[in-house]
Design a protein around this motif. Sequence first.
Motif, short mmCIF file in Angstrom:
data_model
loop_
_atom_site.label_atom_id
_atom_site.label_comp_id
_atom_site.label_asym_id
_atom_site.label_seq_id
_atom_site.Cartn_x
_atom_site.Cartn_y
_atom_site.Cartn_z
N THR A 188 8.11 -4.16 15.30
CA THR A 188 8.59 -3.26 16.35
C THR A 188 7.58 -3.20 17.49
O THR A 188 7.96 -3.07 18.66
CB THR A 188 8.86 -1.85 15.81
N LEU A 189 6.29 -3.32 17.17
CA LEU A 189 5.27 -3.33 18.22
C LEU A 189 5.48 -4.51 19.16
O LEU A 189 5.38 -4.38 20.38
CB LEU A 189 3.87 -3.40 17.61
N ARG A 190 5.77 -5.67 18.58
CA ARG A 190 5.99 -6.87 19.40
C ARG A 190 7.22 -6.69 20.29
O ARG A 190 7.19 -7.01 21.48
CB ARG A 190 6.17 -8.08 18.47
N SER A 191 8.31 -6.18 19.73
CA SER A 191 9.54 -6.02 20.51
C SER A 191 9.36 -4.97 21.60
O SER A 191 9.86 -5.12 22.72
CB SER A 191 10.71 -5.64 19.60
N GLU A 192 8.61 -3.90 21.30
CA GLU A 192 8.35 -2.87 22.30
C GLU A 192 7.51 -3.43 23.45
O GLU A 192 7.73 -3.10 24.62
CB GLU A 192 7.65 -1.69 21.65
N GLN A 193 6.56 -4.28 23.11
CA GLN A 193 5.72 -4.88 24.14
C GLN A 193 6.56 -5.79 25.05
O GLN A 193 6.42 -5.76 26.28
CB GLN A 193 4.59 -5.68 23.50
N ALA A 230 2.22 10.99 -17.72
CA ALA A 230 3.37 11.73 -17.19
C ALA A 230 3.30 11.86 -15.67
O ALA A 230 4.33 11.89 -15.00
CB ALA A 230 3.43 13.12 -17.82
N THR A 231 2.08 11.90 -15.11
CA THR A 231 1.90 12.06 -13.67
C THR A 231 1.00 10.95 -13.15
O THR A 231 -0.04 10.66 -13.74
CB THR A 231 1.25 13.43 -13.35
N ASN A 232 1.39 10.35 -12.07
CA ASN A 232 0.63 9.24 -11.50
C ASN A 232 -0.72 9.74 -10.97
O ASN A 232 -0.77 10.52 -10.01
CB ASN A 232 1.44 8.61 -10.36
N PRO A 233 -1.83 9.30 -11.56
CA PRO A 233 -3.15 9.81 -11.14
C PRO A 233 -3.67 9.16 -9.86
O PRO A 233 -4.72 9.54 -9.37
CB PRO A 233 -4.05 9.45 -12.33
N THR A 234 -2.94 8.17 -9.32
CA THR A 234 -3.43 7.49 -8.12
C THR A 234 -2.83 8.06 -6.84
O THR A 234 -3.13 7.57 -5.74
CB THR A 234 -3.10 5.98 -8.17
N LEU A 235 -1.98 9.08 -6.94
CA LEU A 235 -1.30 9.60 -5.76
C LEU A 235 -2.26 10.13 -4.70
O LEU A 235 -1.99 10.05 -3.50
CB LEU A 235 -0.31 10.70 -6.17
N SER A 236 -3.37 10.67 -5.13
CA SER A 236 -4.28 11.32 -4.17
C SER A 236 -5.24 10.33 -3.50
O SER A 236 -5.87 10.67 -2.50
CB SER A 236 -5.11 12.40 -4.87
N ILE A 237 -5.35 9.12 -4.01
CA ILE A 237 -6.28 8.16 -3.41
C ILE A 237 -5.60 7.51 -2.22
O ILE A 237 -4.46 7.06 -2.29
CB ILE A 237 -6.75 7.11 -4.44
N LYS A 238 -6.31 7.48 -1.09
CA LYS A 238 -5.74 6.99 0.15
C LYS A 238 -6.26 5.59 0.49
O LYS A 238 -7.39 5.23 0.16
CB LYS A 238 -6.08 7.93 1.31
N LEU A 239 -5.40 4.82 1.15
CA LEU A 239 -5.80 3.51 1.63
C LEU A 239 -6.69 3.66 2.85
O LEU A 239 -6.60 4.63 3.60
CB LEU A 239 -4.58 2.67 1.99
N GLU A 240 -7.55 2.69 3.05
CA GLU A 240 -8.39 2.67 4.25
C GLU A 240 -7.52 2.33 5.47
O GLU A 240 -6.59 1.53 5.38
CB GLU A 240 -9.49 1.61 4.10
N LYS A 241 -7.84 2.94 6.60
CA LYS A 241 -7.09 2.64 7.81
C LYS A 241 -7.60 1.33 8.42
O LYS A 241 -8.80 1.18 8.68
CB LYS A 241 -7.25 3.77 8.82
N VAL A 242 -6.69 0.39 8.59
CA VAL A 242 -7.04 -0.90 9.18
C VAL A 242 -6.09 -1.17 10.34
O VAL A 242 -4.95 -0.71 10.35
CB VAL A 242 -6.95 -2.05 8.14
N PRO A 243 -6.55 -1.92 11.33
CA PRO A 243 -5.67 -2.25 12.46
C PRO A 243 -4.44 -3.00 11.97
O PRO A 243 -4.52 -3.85 11.08
CB PRO A 243 -6.55 -3.15 13.35
N LEU A 244 -3.29 -2.67 12.55
CA LEU A 244 -2.05 -3.33 12.16
C LEU A 244 -2.09 -4.78 12.62
O LEU A 244 -2.30 -5.05 13.81
CB LEU A 244 -0.86 -2.62 12.80
#
Length: 344
Positions: A321-326, A134-148
């Motif tokens: 957007t990063l490329r266009s901003e640059q 009934a409830t998604n049990p993966t909502l609390s698990i976070k992805l690792e931060k990686v450079p864009l």
Amino acid sequence: MEKRVESVGLPAIKLIPIEDVAVNSGTGGSKRPAKIAQPTDIRLVKVLEFLRSTNLAPNTRKLYERELKRFLAWTELHYHELRPRHFGQYKEYLMQEVRTDGNKPLSKSSINAGIAALKSFFKWMCLAYPDIIATNPTLSIKLEKVPLPPAQSLTPEQMERVLSALELLGETKQRDTALVHILSHGLRAGEIVQLNVGSFDGKLLFLPDTKTNEPRLVPLRQSSRQVLTEYLQWRLEQGEELNSLSPLMISHHASYKGDRLSYHGIYFAIEKIGELAGIEDLHPHQFRHTYATDLLLLGVDPTHARKLTGHTSEKAFRCYTLRSEQEAAIAAYYRAIGEEQQQE
């Protein structure tokens, strides 16, 4: 072992242990070792249903299947028994215990791939089988931060080399020219596979089935409309009977000639063009990156650009957007100091 029941005159009963032998009637009753089939993991049945029912690109489907099978091998719990803490423990397992073929720890991107597969699967499970989860049990698990990662855009000079390489093609020239023009409007390879002749109305491409499960209209520039029209006219001149359900892109492979061009066929065609153009490892998705980046450099509102490319996630669109901003910052600098922006 034999038993006799003398009182009622029944014949002897011979008991044969079922784990001992099996009778092969096809060989005159000769005996052979019994083969007991391994029970099917019913959890895997749901995984396979998920993979069939979602519109995943072949490579993504293969990755998700691998990662979900890895998770099932890690735990024996059934889906309704899983809790958020179990997914935290599994992430720790990926980080600490799983190794690559070179015996190195998984990269953050690989860990995220495993987590993304779980998130996608359990989101589907909640929708498809709310009686189980009934409830998604993966909502609390976070992805690792990686450079864009930077956008893998093609330069104008590389695009010129691609267009020149098309002139060197033989039988596939008409088709591959149309293919490059369609890819240059931001379509994914998997989306092109699904296109029919009826998807093109002379000006727009209509995509009913996309990765995000949302229909999309893609406007084509005039030169691309002309190329696509000429390709379909060429097929008519070859004697092909076209209707609205005919595949827009067809295969020229000897074994599949005239069939719908496959996902792998698109990759093979672009790889060949890359070799002729002298662009190493050219792949279809680079045209999508180029299209998205160019939209922003042209000043198209990011919200509109995302609608054209079919991105639902602003975060996923951020590399463009990063490329266009640059680029905008560089142009602003040259304007500020009164110099023309240098062209490479």
